[in-house]
Design a protein around this motif. Structure first.
Motif, PDB file in Angstrom:
ATOM      1  N   LEU A 199      70.112  99.799  87.041  1.00 20.55           N
ATOM      2  CA  LEU A 199      70.031  99.036  88.287  1.00 20.55           C
ATOM      3  C   LEU A 199      71.399  98.956  88.936  1.00 20.55           C
ATOM      4  N   SER A 235      74.048  94.356  88.182  1.00 17.29           N
ATOM      5  CA  SER A 235      74.126  95.806  88.015  1.00 17.29           C
ATOM      6  C   SER A 235      74.367  96.127  86.544  1.00 17.29           C
ATOM      7  N   SER A 291      60.040 102.336  83.242  1.00 22.73           N
ATOM      8  CA  SER A 291      60.122 102.819  84.616  1.00 22.73           C
ATOM      9  C   SER A 291      60.512 101.675  85.535  1.00 22.73           C
ATOM     10  N   PRO A 292      61.160 101.970  86.665  1.00 24.49           N
ATOM     11  CA  PRO A 292      61.702 103.290  86.993  1.00 24.49           C
ATOM     12  C   PRO A 292      62.927 103.593  86.144  1.00 24.49           C
ATOM     13  N   ARG A 293      63.467 104.775  86.227  1.00 26.64           N
ATOM     14  CA  ARG A 293      64.687 105.111  85.492  1.00 26.64           C
ATOM     15  C   ARG A 293      65.926 104.651  86.244  1.00 26.64           C
ATOM     16  N   TYR A 294      65.815 104.642  87.565  1.00 24.49           N
ATOM     17  CA  TYR A 294      66.941 104.231  88.406  1.00 24.49           C
ATOM     18  C   TYR A 294      66.414 103.383  89.556  1.00 24.49           C
ATOM     19  N   LYS A 295      67.231 102.395  89.958  1.00 23.51           N
ATOM     20  CA  LYS A 295      66.855 101.554  91.088  1.00 23.51           C
ATOM     21  C   LYS A 295      68.119 101.081  91.771  1.00 23.51           C
ATOM     22  N   VAL A 338      63.505  92.871  92.287  1.00 22.52           N
ATOM     23  CA  VAL A 338      63.250  94.136  91.592  1.00 22.52           C
ATOM     24  C   VAL A 338      62.441  93.833  90.327  1.00 22.52           C
ATOM     25  N   ILE A 363      69.237  98.527  94.885  1.00 23.04           N
ATOM     26  CA  ILE A 363      68.787  97.496  95.813  1.00 23.04           C
ATOM     27  C   ILE A 363      69.994  96.776  96.391  1.00 23.04           C
ATOM     28  N   LYS A 385      61.539  90.826  85.803  1.00 24.68           N
ATOM     29  CA  LYS A 385      61.795  90.704  87.234  1.00 24.68           C
ATOM     30  C   LYS A 385      63.094  89.963  87.493  1.00 24.68           C
ATOM     31  N   PHE A 423      61.003  95.722  86.559  1.00 20.41           N
ATOM     32  CA  PHE A 423      61.056  96.836  85.625  1.00 20.41           C
ATOM     33  C   PHE A 423      59.848  96.737  84.701  1.00 20.41           C
ATOM     34  N   THR A 453      66.497 101.364  82.365  1.00 24.11           N
ATOM     35  CA  THR A 453      66.480 101.448  83.830  1.00 24.11           C
ATOM     36  C   THR A 453      67.865 101.075  84.322  1.00 24.11           C
TER      37      THR A 453
END
Lengths: 111, 114
Positions: free
Chosen positions: B111, B87, B7-11, B19, B13, B78, B21, B109
């Motif tokens: 990103l 990305s 989690s999360p599945r999508y982020k 960020v 920023i 992190k 995960f 996830t």
């Protein structure tokens, strides 16, 4: 470079036909090879593996062939189904080194 | 048997933000891996843990990436600060004790850094 990576090799196959996906690996000392299937939005899923002391291994509808002379690996999928549409990666492992993935091939099944 | 959870599945920023995960491996799996998968490429190993110790972090950009697995179970990755080139999909995988060849992957996830 990244621009090359964006253009995955693609293979389109008619439903019911056989598919052959090829992979050239990099390390002649690699002793273990795995094929993974990755569907959209999911992590890679183990399909079949082969050790370097073998040249062929069969699973359910899948066969992996290993040619160590030319460092080539192939995945054959028999009687392809719509659910086989995915990106397929080969991965190699040498001893205790990290698993190294190839670029991947996108397989599309035509109904 | 439950699979690897992430989690999360999508982020999404903005660059220079931070960020994190989270990954929960399959119960009993001693080895945990974090991979980065850039669009159109195969996964690339960032870091490998054996229980709570780091086995391989040679490809982890340590100036901005960090990871921990304090109790030898779940793990966090992190990024601080994020760059546009971060990305990617971040995949967590785990393998049973003594069977490092067989890795089970989580869903990842995704990103996006703007």
């Amino acid at each position: 470079g990244e621009s090359v990576g964006l253009h995955l090799p693609t293979l389109s196959v008619q439903e019911g036909d056989n598919s052959i996906i090829n992979c050239a690996y990099s390390n002649s000392a690699s002793d273990y090879f795995i094929w993974y299937k990755q569907e959209s939005g999911k992590g890679p899923q183990f399909i079949i593996d082969i050790r370097s002391n073998m040249d062929k291994r069969q699973g359910q509808r899948v066969t992996v062939l290993l040619n160590k002379t030319v460092k080539h690996l192939s995945l054959q999928i028999a009687a392809t189904q719509p659910g086989d549409s995915a990106v397929y990666f080969c991965a190699e492992l040498f001893g205790n080194e990290k698993l190294t993935f190839g670029t991947g091939t996108r397989l599309t099944i035509i109904p | 048997e439950a699979g690897v959870a992430q989690s999360p599945r999508y982020k999404i920023i903005e660059k220079r933000q931070s960020v994190a995960f989270w990954c929960n491996p399959i119960s009993g799996h001693a080895t945990l891996y974090w991979y980065q998968q850039i669009l159109g490429q195969g996964p690339k190993l960032l870091i490998q843990f054996q229980n709570n110790g780091v086995v391989d972090d040679s490809q982890l950009p340590k100036d901005r990436f960090s990871a921990e697995r304090l109790k030898g179970v779940d793990s966090t990755l992190k990024i601080q600060p994020a760059k546009l080139e971060d990305s990617a999909v971040y995949l967590c995988a785990s393998s049973p004790p003594g069977i490092k060849d067989t890795q089970y992957f989580g869903p990842g996830t995704r990103l996006t850094v703007l």
